[in-house]
Design a protein around this motif. Structure first.
Motif, PDB file in Angstrom:
ATOM      1  N   ALA A   1      -4.390   3.140  -2.997  1.00 44.53           N
ATOM      2  CA  ALA A   1      -3.939   3.959  -4.141  1.00 44.53           C
ATOM      3  C   ALA A   1      -4.553   3.138  -5.470  1.00 44.53           C
ATOM      4  O   ALA A   1      -4.423   2.012  -5.500  1.00 44.53           O
ATOM      5  CB  ALA A   1      -2.435   4.157  -4.128  1.00 44.53           C
ATOM      6  N   ARG A   2      -4.640   3.978  -6.264  1.00 45.16           N
ATOM      7  CA  ARG A   2      -5.159   3.528  -7.671  1.00 45.16           C
ATOM      8  C   ARG A   2      -3.894   3.914  -8.494  1.00 45.16           C
ATOM      9  O   ARG A   2      -3.442   4.874  -8.664  1.00 45.16           O
ATOM     10  CB  ARG A   2      -6.148   4.496  -8.431  1.00 45.16           C
ATOM     11  CG  ARG A   2      -7.671   4.011  -7.723  1.00 45.16           C
ATOM     12  CD  ARG A   2      -8.786   4.514  -8.588  1.00 45.16           C
ATOM     13  NE  ARG A   2      -8.487   5.743  -9.374  1.00 45.16           N
ATOM     14  CZ  ARG A   2      -8.458   5.959 -10.463  1.00 45.16           C
ATOM     15  NH1 ARG A   2      -8.804   4.752 -11.462  1.00 45.16           N
ATOM     16  NH2 ARG A   2      -8.412   7.291 -11.073  1.00 45.16           N
ATOM     17  N   GLU A   3      -3.502   2.687  -9.186  1.00 48.97           N
ATOM     18  CA  GLU A   3      -2.104   3.014  -9.984  1.00 48.97           C
ATOM     19  C   GLU A   3      -2.575   2.414 -11.502  1.00 48.97           C
ATOM     20  O   GLU A   3      -3.388   1.662 -11.520  1.00 48.97           O
ATOM     21  CB  GLU A   3      -1.180   2.052  -9.354  1.00 48.97           C
ATOM     22  CG  GLU A   3      -0.733   2.481  -7.807  1.00 48.97           C
ATOM     23  CD  GLU A   3       0.298   1.612  -7.303  1.00 48.97           C
ATOM     24  OE1 GLU A   3       0.611   0.493  -7.779  1.00 48.97           O
ATOM     25  OE2 GLU A   3       0.652   1.885  -6.082  1.00 48.97           O
TER      26      GLU A   3
ATOM     27  N   ASP B   1       9.734   3.106  -4.501  1.00 53.90           N
ATOM     28  CA  ASP B   1       9.784   2.639  -5.817  1.00 53.90           C
ATOM     29  C   ASP B   1       8.441   1.866  -6.275  1.00 53.90           C
ATOM     30  O   ASP B   1       8.524   1.273  -7.136  1.00 53.90           O
ATOM     31  CB  ASP B   1      10.867   1.261  -5.685  1.00 53.90           C
ATOM     32  CG  ASP B   1      10.468   0.416  -4.638  1.00 53.90           C
ATOM     33  OD1 ASP B   1       9.513   0.727  -3.867  1.00 53.90           O
ATOM     34  OD2 ASP B   1      11.018  -0.798  -4.322  1.00 53.90           O
ATOM     35  N   ALA B   2       7.337   2.371  -5.686  1.00 54.39           N
ATOM     36  CA  ALA B   2       6.074   2.056  -6.133  1.00 54.39           C
ATOM     37  C   ALA B   2       5.815   2.838  -7.345  1.00 54.39           C
ATOM     38  O   ALA B   2       6.326   3.921  -7.585  1.00 54.39           O
ATOM     39  CB  ALA B   2       5.026   2.507  -5.083  1.00 54.39           C
TER      40      ALA B   2
ATOM     41  N   PRO C   1       3.683  -5.981   2.925  1.00 54.95           N
ATOM     42  CA  PRO C   1       3.873  -5.864   1.529  1.00 54.95           C
ATOM     43  C   PRO C   1       2.510  -5.369   0.812  1.00 54.95           C
ATOM     44  O   PRO C   1       1.580  -5.474   1.544  1.00 54.95           O
ATOM     45  CB  PRO C   1       4.042  -7.388   1.220  1.00 54.95           C
ATOM     46  CG  PRO C   1       4.474  -8.041   2.273  1.00 54.95           C
ATOM     47  CD  PRO C   1       3.833  -7.457   3.402  1.00 54.95           C
ATOM     48  N   PRO C   2       2.582  -4.448  -0.260  1.00 53.62           N
ATOM     49  CA  PRO C   2       1.462  -3.939  -1.027  1.00 53.62           C
ATOM     50  C   PRO C   2       0.519  -5.068  -1.481  1.00 53.62           C
ATOM     51  O   PRO C   2       0.918  -6.157  -1.663  1.00 53.62           O
ATOM     52  CB  PRO C   2       2.124  -3.363  -2.044  1.00 53.62           C
ATOM     53  CG  PRO C   2       3.350  -3.107  -1.797  1.00 53.62           C
ATOM     54  CD  PRO C   2       3.851  -4.280  -0.754  1.00 53.62           C
ATOM     55  N   GLN C   3      -0.755  -4.806  -1.293  1.00 51.36           N
ATOM     56  CA  GLN C   3      -1.714  -5.835  -1.404  1.00 51.36           C
ATOM     57  C   GLN C   3      -2.680  -5.347  -2.624  1.00 51.36           C
ATOM     58  O   GLN C   3      -3.200  -4.347  -2.543  1.00 51.36           O
ATOM     59  CB  GLN C   3      -2.657  -6.221  -0.192  1.00 51.36           C
ATOM     60  CG  GLN C   3      -3.765  -6.990  -0.398  1.00 51.36           C
ATOM     61  CD  GLN C   3      -3.320  -8.413  -0.381  1.00 51.36           C
ATOM     62  OE1 GLN C   3      -2.576  -8.953   0.416  1.00 51.36           O
ATOM     63  NE2 GLN C   3      -4.170  -9.199  -1.229  1.00 51.36           N
ATOM     64  N   PHE C   4      -2.901  -6.030  -3.559  1.00 45.43           N
ATOM     65  CA  PHE C   4      -3.729  -5.610  -4.735  1.00 45.43           C
ATOM     66  C   PHE C   4      -5.015  -6.384  -4.513  1.00 45.43           C
ATOM     67  O   PHE C   4      -5.182  -7.490  -4.062  1.00 45.43           O
ATOM     68  CB  PHE C   4      -2.917  -6.648  -6.128  1.00 45.43           C
ATOM     69  CG  PHE C   4      -4.158  -6.236  -7.302  1.00 45.43           C
ATOM     70  CD1 PHE C   4      -4.187  -5.316  -8.078  1.00 45.43           C
ATOM     71  CD2 PHE C   4      -4.975  -7.349  -7.394  1.00 45.43           C
ATOM     72  CE1 PHE C   4      -5.217  -5.338  -8.981  1.00 45.43           C
ATOM     73  CE2 PHE C   4      -5.805  -7.380  -8.628  1.00 45.43           C
ATOM     74  CZ  PHE C   4      -5.764  -6.319  -9.329  1.00 45.43           C
ATOM     75  N   VAL C   5      -6.003  -5.354  -4.518  1.00 42.95           N
ATOM     76  CA  VAL C   5      -7.369  -5.751  -4.175  1.00 42.95           C
ATOM     77  C   VAL C   5      -8.508  -5.634  -5.358  1.00 42.95           C
ATOM     78  O   VAL C   5      -9.644  -5.993  -4.929  1.00 42.95           O
ATOM     79  CB  VAL C   5      -7.877  -4.846  -3.018  1.00 42.95           C
ATOM     80  CG1 VAL C   5      -7.184  -5.289  -1.789  1.00 42.95           C
ATOM     81  CG2 VAL C   5      -7.872  -3.611  -3.161  1.00 42.95           C
TER      82      VAL C   5
ATOM     83  N   THR D   1       7.307   8.038   8.721  1.00 43.27           N
ATOM     84  CA  THR D   1       7.079   6.711   7.849  1.00 43.27           C
ATOM     85  C   THR D   1       6.770   6.932   6.372  1.00 43.27           C
ATOM     86  O   THR D   1       5.663   7.526   6.314  1.00 43.27           O
ATOM     87  CB  THR D   1       6.358   5.697   8.637  1.00 43.27           C
ATOM     88  OG1 THR D   1       6.749   5.766  10.174  1.00 43.27           O
ATOM     89  CG2 THR D   1       6.340   4.480   8.064  1.00 43.27           C
ATOM     90  N   ALA D   2       7.294   6.173   5.467  1.00 40.78           N
ATOM     91  CA  ALA D   2       6.775   6.248   4.005  1.00 40.78           C
ATOM     92  C   ALA D   2       5.471   5.420   4.078  1.00 40.78           C
ATOM     93  O   ALA D   2       5.173   4.456   4.620  1.00 40.78           O
ATOM     94  CB  ALA D   2       7.829   5.742   3.224  1.00 40.78           C
TER      95      ALA D   2
END
Length: 327
Positions: A74-76, A58-59, A95-99, A52-53
Motif C-alpha cells: 500500500a501507498r500511504e 487501525d492502519a 507486522p507492517p514493513q516500511f520499504v 482475513t484482514a
C-alpha cells in the motif's frame, strides 16, 4: 502379511478420496480473493470462505495498493503532505514493513518491487528496486521525467513516452540508462504481465480498442471481439491469450477467451451456471481459474472443463473483487 499390507493401502486410498471428495461439492481451488468493502481490504479463501484482514482496521488510510506475490503493498500518505507517499507491505499476521517511498509501485518478478518517484520538469525521476521484505540496500536508477513507468520486464522497465494521449510504449534499460526498444502508440496501458502488455490503442463513444504487445518480439495483436458481440468488461491477460466479458445484441453477457485476434465465446452450458455481470473484468487466478463476478454480485471461479457446482464466494452488496492470488 501381504494381505494386511494391501488392506492398509486400500484404507489410505479411501481416506484420501474421502478427504478430497472429488464428487461432493465444488473442487478445491487454492485461490484467495482480495475484496474491498466497509471493513476495508479483506482476503477471502475461496475454498473455506474464511476471511482475513489484508490491512488492519487501525492502519493509515491508503492511497492505492498493489498485490505482489501474496502480499498487499500500500501507498500511504507521508506525515509531511508535500513528501512522497510511503510504501508499506502487509503480509498475513506479520507486522507492517516500511520499504520506501514512491509515486508509483510496479510489481517485478517474484517478490521484487519497483518504487518509482516521478521526475519534475528537467529533474529526472528515480526507480528503486527492492522487495516486499524491504531488503537493503536497494538498487536505484534514474528515469527521465518524460517517461511514465507502467510495468517491468526482465530487469528493465516498461514506459510510456510522449504526451498524455497517444504515447509510445517503450522499454527502458535501467543499466544502460536508455530506451532499447520502441513499440506502437498507445492511449493507456492496462496490464503488464511477464513478456506481454495489454494496451488501449484508441477510444470512441462506443468503447475502447485494445491490443496485446509481445515485449520480447515487438509483435502486436489487436483484441477482436467475436462477431455479434461487443466488449462489456475490460479484457484481461490469461495464459495463452485474453479473456473478456462480452455482451450480445439481446443484452445477455457471456465469456470470450482465446488468442487476442481470435476470441471465441464460451458455450453457455460450459459456463456451468456462471452469469457474468455487465461491465466487470474477469481476473486470472492460479491453476487456470478465472474469477468472474456474477450479475448477483457473488464471485465464481471457472475454468475450462469444470462441471457444476462452480466454486462461488458470496459477497455483500457493498463489496467488490479487487484481485486474486494463490492461497
Amino acid at each position: 502379511m501381504g494381505a494386511l499390507i494391501l488392506v492398509g493401502v486400500a484404507a489410505v486410498a479411501v481416506t484420501a478420496l474421502v478427504q478430497l471428495r472429488p464428487w461432493d461439492g465444488a473442487p478445491a481451488t487454492g485461490v484467495r480473493m482480495l475484496v474491498d468493502g466497509p471493513d476495508g481490504l479483506t482476503w477471502i479463501d475461496a475454498d473455506s470462505g474464511d476471511r482475513t484482514a489484508a490491512i488492519p482496521d487501525d492502519a493509515t488510510d491508503w492511497l492505492d495498493f498493489s498485490v505482489v506475490s501474496d502480499t498487499v503493498v500500500a501507498r500511504e500518505p507521508a506525515d509531511d503532505p508535500s513528501a512522497t507517499a510511503q510504501v508499506v507491505v502487509y503480509s498475513g499476521s506479520e507486522p507492517p514493513q516500511f520499504v520506501g517511498s514512491a509515486d508509483v509501485v510496479v510489481p517485478g518478478q517474484g517478490s521484487a518491487l519497483w518504487l518509482v518517484v516521478r521526475g519534475d520538469g528537467h529533474k529526472p525521476g528515480k526507480a528503486e528496486l527492492t522487495s516486499v521484505m524491504g531488503e537493503q540496500p536497494p538498487a536505484t536508477f534514474d528515469v527521465p521525467s518524460h517517461l511514465d513507468v507502467v510495468g517491468a520486464f526482465d530487469d528493465g522497465l516498461v514506459v510510456a513516452e510522449g504526451d498524455f494521449r497517444y504515447r509510445r510504449l517503450a522499454l527502458w534499460n535501467v543499466h544502460e540508462n536508455k530506451i532499447v526498444k520502441r513499440f506502437g502508440l498507445v492511449v493507456g496501458v492496462r496490464e503488464v504481465i511477464g513478456h506481454r502488455a495489454l494496451v488501449t490503442t484508441g477510444c470512441l463513444t462506443s468503447g475502447c480498442s485494445s491490443a496485446v504487445v509481445n515485449l520480447a518480439t515487438g509483435r502486436s495483436r489487436d483484441v477482436t471481439m467475436p462477431a455479434g458481440f461487443a466488449e462489456s468488461g475490460a479484457p484481461t491477460l490469461v495464459p495463452g491469450g485474453v479473456a473478456s466479458v462480452v455482451v450480445a445484441r439481446d443484452g445477455s453477457t457471456r465469456l470470450a477467451m482465446g488468442r487476442p485476434d481470435a476470441l471465441q465465446v464460451v458455450a453457455r452450458r460450459s459456463l456451468a451456471g456462471v452469469q457474468p455481470a455487465h461491465g466487470v473484468q474477469a481476473m486470472a487466478a492460479p491453476g487456470g481459474w478465472l474469477a468472474i463476478t456474477n450479475d448477483d454480485g457473488d464471485v465464481s471461479l471457472w475454468r475450462s472443463g469444470i462441471e457444476e457446482p462452480v466454486p462461488t464466494v458470496d459477497l455483500a452488496p457493498d463489496e467488490r473483487l479487487l484481485a486474486v492470488r494463490g492461497s
